[in-house]
Enzyme design. Structure first.
Site, PDB file in Angstrom:
ATOM      1  N   ASN A  62     -41.534  16.921 -74.348  1.00  0.00           N
ATOM      2  CA  ASN A  62     -40.728  17.274 -73.334  1.00  0.00           C
ATOM      3  C   ASN A  62     -40.387  16.174 -72.475  1.00  0.00           C
ATOM      4  O   ASN A  62     -41.199  15.401 -71.814  1.00  0.00           O
ATOM      5  CB  ASN A  62     -41.793  18.222 -72.354  1.00  0.00           C
ATOM      6  CG  ASN A  62     -40.846  18.908 -71.321  1.00  0.00           C
ATOM      7  OD1 ASN A  62     -39.885  18.394 -70.798  1.00  0.00           O
ATOM      8  ND2 ASN A  62     -41.433  20.001 -70.831  1.00  0.00           N
ATOM      9  N   ASN A  89     -29.731  12.955 -74.599  1.00  0.00           N
ATOM     10  CA  ASN A  89     -28.785  14.232 -74.802  1.00  0.00           C
ATOM     11  C   ASN A  89     -29.462  15.585 -74.412  1.00  0.00           C
ATOM     12  O   ASN A  89     -28.555  16.529 -74.152  1.00  0.00           O
ATOM     13  CB  ASN A  89     -28.442  14.232 -76.456  1.00  0.00           C
ATOM     14  CG  ASN A  89     -27.762  15.532 -76.890  1.00  0.00           C
ATOM     15  OD1 ASN A  89     -26.675  16.019 -76.542  1.00  0.00           O
ATOM     16  ND2 ASN A  89     -28.597  16.323 -77.427  1.00  0.00           N
ATOM     17  N   SER A 151     -21.305  15.441 -68.151  1.00  0.00           N
ATOM     18  CA  SER A 151     -20.179  16.752 -68.484  1.00  0.00           C
ATOM     19  C   SER A 151     -19.255  16.380 -67.479  1.00  0.00           C
ATOM     20  O   SER A 151     -19.483  16.184 -66.283  1.00  0.00           O
ATOM     21  CB  SER A 151     -21.162  18.102 -68.114  1.00  0.00           C
ATOM     22  OG  SER A 151     -20.347  19.351 -67.993  1.00  0.00           O
ATOM     23  N   TYR A 163     -26.442  22.104 -62.239  1.00  0.00           N
ATOM     24  CA  TYR A 163     -26.126  21.360 -63.432  1.00  0.00           C
ATOM     25  C   TYR A 163     -25.114  20.058 -62.986  1.00  0.00           C
ATOM     26  O   TYR A 163     -25.307  18.960 -63.418  1.00  0.00           O
ATOM     27  CB  TYR A 163     -25.405  22.136 -64.207  1.00  0.00           C
ATOM     28  CG  TYR A 163     -24.996  21.666 -65.495  1.00  0.00           C
ATOM     29  CD1 TYR A 163     -26.047  21.486 -66.641  1.00  0.00           C
ATOM     30  CD2 TYR A 163     -23.717  21.330 -66.109  1.00  0.00           C
ATOM     31  CE1 TYR A 163     -25.701  21.026 -67.854  1.00  0.00           C
ATOM     32  CE2 TYR A 163     -23.251  21.167 -67.149  1.00  0.00           C
ATOM     33  CZ  TYR A 163     -24.293  20.754 -68.189  1.00  0.00           C
ATOM     34  OH  TYR A 163     -23.876  20.288 -69.343  1.00  0.00           O
ATOM     35  N   ALA A 164     -24.147  20.411 -62.186  1.00  0.00           N
ATOM     36  CA  ALA A 164     -23.275  19.723 -61.761  1.00  0.00           C
ATOM     37  C   ALA A 164     -23.892  18.144 -60.909  1.00  0.00           C
ATOM     38  O   ALA A 164     -23.376  17.199 -61.301  1.00  0.00           O
ATOM     39  CB  ALA A 164     -22.272  20.449 -60.702  1.00  0.00           C
ATOM     40  N   ALA A 165     -24.828  18.697 -60.055  1.00  0.00           N
ATOM     41  CA  ALA A 165     -25.484  17.557 -59.549  1.00  0.00           C
ATOM     42  C   ALA A 165     -26.217  16.726 -60.224  1.00  0.00           C
ATOM     43  O   ALA A 165     -26.525  15.626 -60.165  1.00  0.00           O
ATOM     44  CB  ALA A 165     -26.693  18.208 -58.381  1.00  0.00           C
ATOM     45  N   SER A 166     -27.001  17.236 -61.461  1.00  0.00           N
ATOM     46  CA  SER A 166     -27.645  16.575 -62.612  1.00  0.00           C
ATOM     47  C   SER A 166     -26.923  15.466 -63.250  1.00  0.00           C
ATOM     48  O   SER A 166     -27.022  14.624 -63.408  1.00  0.00           O
ATOM     49  CB  SER A 166     -28.383  17.412 -63.410  1.00  0.00           C
ATOM     50  OG  SER A 166     -27.657  18.115 -64.263  1.00  0.00           O
ATOM     51  N   LYS A 167     -25.690  15.927 -63.582  1.00  0.00           N
ATOM     52  CA  LYS A 167     -24.580  15.508 -64.202  1.00  0.00           C
ATOM     53  C   LYS A 167     -23.862  14.391 -63.573  1.00  0.00           C
ATOM     54  O   LYS A 167     -23.459  13.265 -64.044  1.00  0.00           O
ATOM     55  CB  LYS A 167     -23.680  16.446 -64.978  1.00  0.00           C
ATOM     56  CG  LYS A 167     -24.280  17.497 -65.972  1.00  0.00           C
ATOM     57  CD  LYS A 167     -25.072  16.566 -67.246  1.00  0.00           C
ATOM     58  CE  LYS A 167     -25.531  17.515 -68.410  1.00  0.00           C
ATOM     59  NZ  LYS A 167     -26.284  16.641 -69.120  1.00  0.00           N
TER      60      LYS A 167
HETATM   61  P1  NAD Z   1     -28.437  22.657 -76.784  1.00  0.00           P
HETATM   62  O1  NAD Z   1     -29.050  23.730 -75.866  1.00  0.00           O
HETATM   63  O2  NAD Z   1     -27.638  23.200 -77.893  1.00  0.00           O
HETATM   64  O3  NAD Z   1     -29.334  21.666 -76.833  1.00  0.00           O
HETATM   65  C1  NAD Z   1     -30.117  20.958 -76.280  1.00  0.00           C
HETATM   66  C2  NAD Z   1     -31.179  20.557 -77.090  1.00  0.00           C
HETATM   67  O4  NAD Z   1     -32.336  19.982 -76.028  1.00  0.00           O
HETATM   68  C3  NAD Z   1     -32.099  21.716 -77.620  1.00  0.00           C
HETATM   69  O5  NAD Z   1     -32.570  21.367 -78.913  1.00  0.00           O
HETATM   70  C4  NAD Z   1     -33.342  21.565 -76.683  1.00  0.00           C
HETATM   71  O6  NAD Z   1     -34.679  22.298 -77.415  1.00  0.00           O
HETATM   72  C5  NAD Z   1     -33.331  20.439 -76.262  1.00  0.00           C
HETATM   73  N1  NAD Z   1     -34.257  20.173 -74.757  1.00  0.00           N
HETATM   74  C6  NAD Z   1     -34.063  21.007 -73.901  1.00  0.00           C
HETATM   75  N2  NAD Z   1     -34.964  20.912 -72.886  1.00  0.00           N
HETATM   76  C7  NAD Z   1     -35.613  19.879 -73.266  1.00  0.00           C
HETATM   77  C8  NAD Z   1     -36.882  19.061 -72.959  1.00  0.00           C
HETATM   78  N3  NAD Z   1     -37.359  19.141 -71.786  1.00  0.00           N
HETATM   79  N4  NAD Z   1     -37.350  18.237 -73.681  1.00  0.00           N
HETATM   80  C9  NAD Z   1     -36.977  17.815 -74.863  1.00  0.00           C
HETATM   81  N5  NAD Z   1     -35.915  18.687 -75.469  1.00  0.00           N
HETATM   82  C10 NAD Z   1     -35.290  19.469 -74.782  1.00  0.00           C
HETATM   83  O7  NAD Z   1     -27.181  21.926 -75.972  1.00  0.00           O
HETATM   84  P2  NAD Z   1     -25.714  21.182 -76.646  1.00  0.00           P
HETATM   85  O8  NAD Z   1     -24.803  21.960 -76.156  1.00  0.00           O
HETATM   86  O9  NAD Z   1     -26.103  20.474 -77.705  1.00  0.00           O
HETATM   87  O10 NAD Z   1     -25.562  19.952 -75.380  1.00  0.00           O
HETATM   88  C11 NAD Z   1     -26.256  18.680 -75.415  1.00  0.00           C
HETATM   89  C12 NAD Z   1     -26.004  17.817 -74.160  1.00  0.00           C
HETATM   90  O11 NAD Z   1     -24.739  17.851 -73.765  1.00  0.00           O
HETATM   91  C13 NAD Z   1     -26.507  18.498 -72.833  1.00  0.00           C
HETATM   92  O12 NAD Z   1     -27.076  17.625 -72.149  1.00  0.00           O
HETATM   93  C14 NAD Z   1     -25.607  19.258 -72.266  1.00  0.00           C
HETATM   94  O13 NAD Z   1     -25.736  19.284 -70.779  1.00  0.00           O
HETATM   95  C15 NAD Z   1     -24.365  18.141 -72.798  1.00  0.00           C
HETATM   96  N6  NAD Z   1     -23.005  19.187 -72.597  1.00  0.00           N
HETATM   97  C16 NAD Z   1     -22.591  19.993 -73.572  1.00  0.00           C
HETATM   98  C17 NAD Z   1     -21.433  20.453 -73.517  1.00  0.00           C
HETATM   99  C18 NAD Z   1     -21.173  21.743 -74.431  1.00  0.00           C
HETATM  100  O14 NAD Z   1     -19.983  22.370 -74.321  1.00  0.00           O
HETATM  101  N7  NAD Z   1     -21.960  21.841 -75.442  1.00  0.00           N
HETATM  102  C19 NAD Z   1     -20.438  20.236 -72.352  1.00  0.00           C
HETATM  103  C20 NAD Z   1     -20.740  19.214 -71.552  1.00  0.00           C
HETATM  104  C21 NAD Z   1     -22.097  18.544 -71.640  1.00  0.00           C
END
Ligand code: NAD
Length: 253
Positions: A62, A89, A151, A163-167
């Site tokens: 985690n 990621n 993001s 989410y916006a604050a974190s990103k």
């Molecule tokens: P997703 O939800 O498909 O995958 C995220 C993965 O992170 C999952 O496998 C989950 O198990 C893992 N995860 C979550 N919490 C965790 C933790 N505490 N410890 C370890 N692993 C953990 O997400 P995604 O769509 O592939 O997005 C990946 C990244 O890209 C994220 O940071 C997301 O914010 C960013 N993002 C995605 C998009 C989009 O359109 N998909 C757009 C902008 C930004």
């Protein structure tokens, strides 16, 4: 950086964008250390990386837990002997309005728990993994690369206070680390994707998908491979650091 035989850690490597990045980097000859909470998804990604002819190991951790992150990076260092790259990621969404009001009365507020849970994964998780990766890189004299997933929401988005604050914080840490770690030869970049086609967007109502697609100058959602391509660009381009790549198909908001 030439990716052949480089050891890259990907958090959230079990599915979605992390999985696409793993397969793409495997095709470029990298070795992958995949970190996630979900063992079954990790096993599937490892198999896909192996099918691409590369080596991968997975680690269940985690990213919000300091001890788990420290011991995971120690394990990765022991297993692979070096850490050349990290992609921060792993991320979550827990959308909601700051407040909801009806007839002038506030009927709901975003709870601190809802706010904090997203900050914990998306911001503190990035901090912890970035800190551990940088420590290993500096101690072994490795001129590594760290990529943080931001993001387009970093500029602010309705229903996404947390989410916006974190990103936005992720981009601030990227610039800070690029300046702090540049003296060790470590580069740090961020990627701010728009809406990318994933299981989540596939499950959306067609009219909602339609609306999102029309908001993009290219007229469609992004593909995970297009984000993986951007990851490869940051690794390979030695002049890139301290900046965020916006890859959103020309989104107009
Ligand atoms: P997703 O939800 O498909 O995958 C995220 C993965 O992170 C999952 O496998 C989950 O198990 C893992 N995860 C979550 N919490 C965790 C933790 N505490 N410890 C370890 N692993 C953990 O997400 P995604 O769509 O592939 O997005 C990946 C990244 O890209 C994220 O940071 C997301 O914010 C960013 N993002 C995605 C998009 C989009 O359109 N998909 C757009 C902008 C930004």
């Amino acid at each position: 950086m030439n990716l052949t035989d480089k050891v890259i850690v990907i958090t959230g490597g079990g599915q979605g964008l992390g999985r696409a990045m793993a397969v793409s980097l495997a095709n470029s000859g990298a070795k992958l250390a995949l970190v996630d909470l979900n063992e079954q998804l990790l096993e599937e990604t490892v198999q896909l990386v192996q099918d691409a002819g590369a080596m991968a190991k997975y680690y269940i951790a985690n990213v919000t837990n300091e001890q788990e992150v420290e011991s995971t990076f120690n394990h990765i260092k022991n297993d692979f002997k070096v850490i050349d790259g990290l992609i921060n990621n792993a991320g979550i969404l827990r959308d909601g309005m700051l407040i909801k009001a009806k007839d002038g009365q506030v009927v709901k507020k975003m709870s601190l728990e809802q706010f904090q849970s997203v900050i914990d994964v998306n911001l503190s998780g990035v901090f912890l993994c970035g800190r551990e990766a940088a420590s290993h890189m500096v101690e072994s004299g490795t001129k590594g690369v760290i990529i943080n997933m931001s993001s387009i929401a970093r500029g602010g988005n309705i229903g996404q206070t947390n989410y916006a604050a974190s990103k936005a914080g992720v981009v601030a840490m990227t610039t800070t680390w690029a300046r702090e770690l540049g003296r060790f030869g470590i580069r740090v970049g961020a990627i701010a994707p728009g809406v990318i086609r994933t299981a989540m967007t596939d499950a959306m109502k067609p009219e909602m998908r339609d609306r999102l697609e029309k908001m993009k100058a290219v007229g469609r959602l992004g593909e995970a491979d297009e984000i993986a391509h951007t990851v490869k660009y940051i690794f390979e381009n030695e002049f890139f650091t301290g900046r965020v790549v916006e890859i959103d198909g020309g989104l107009s908001m």
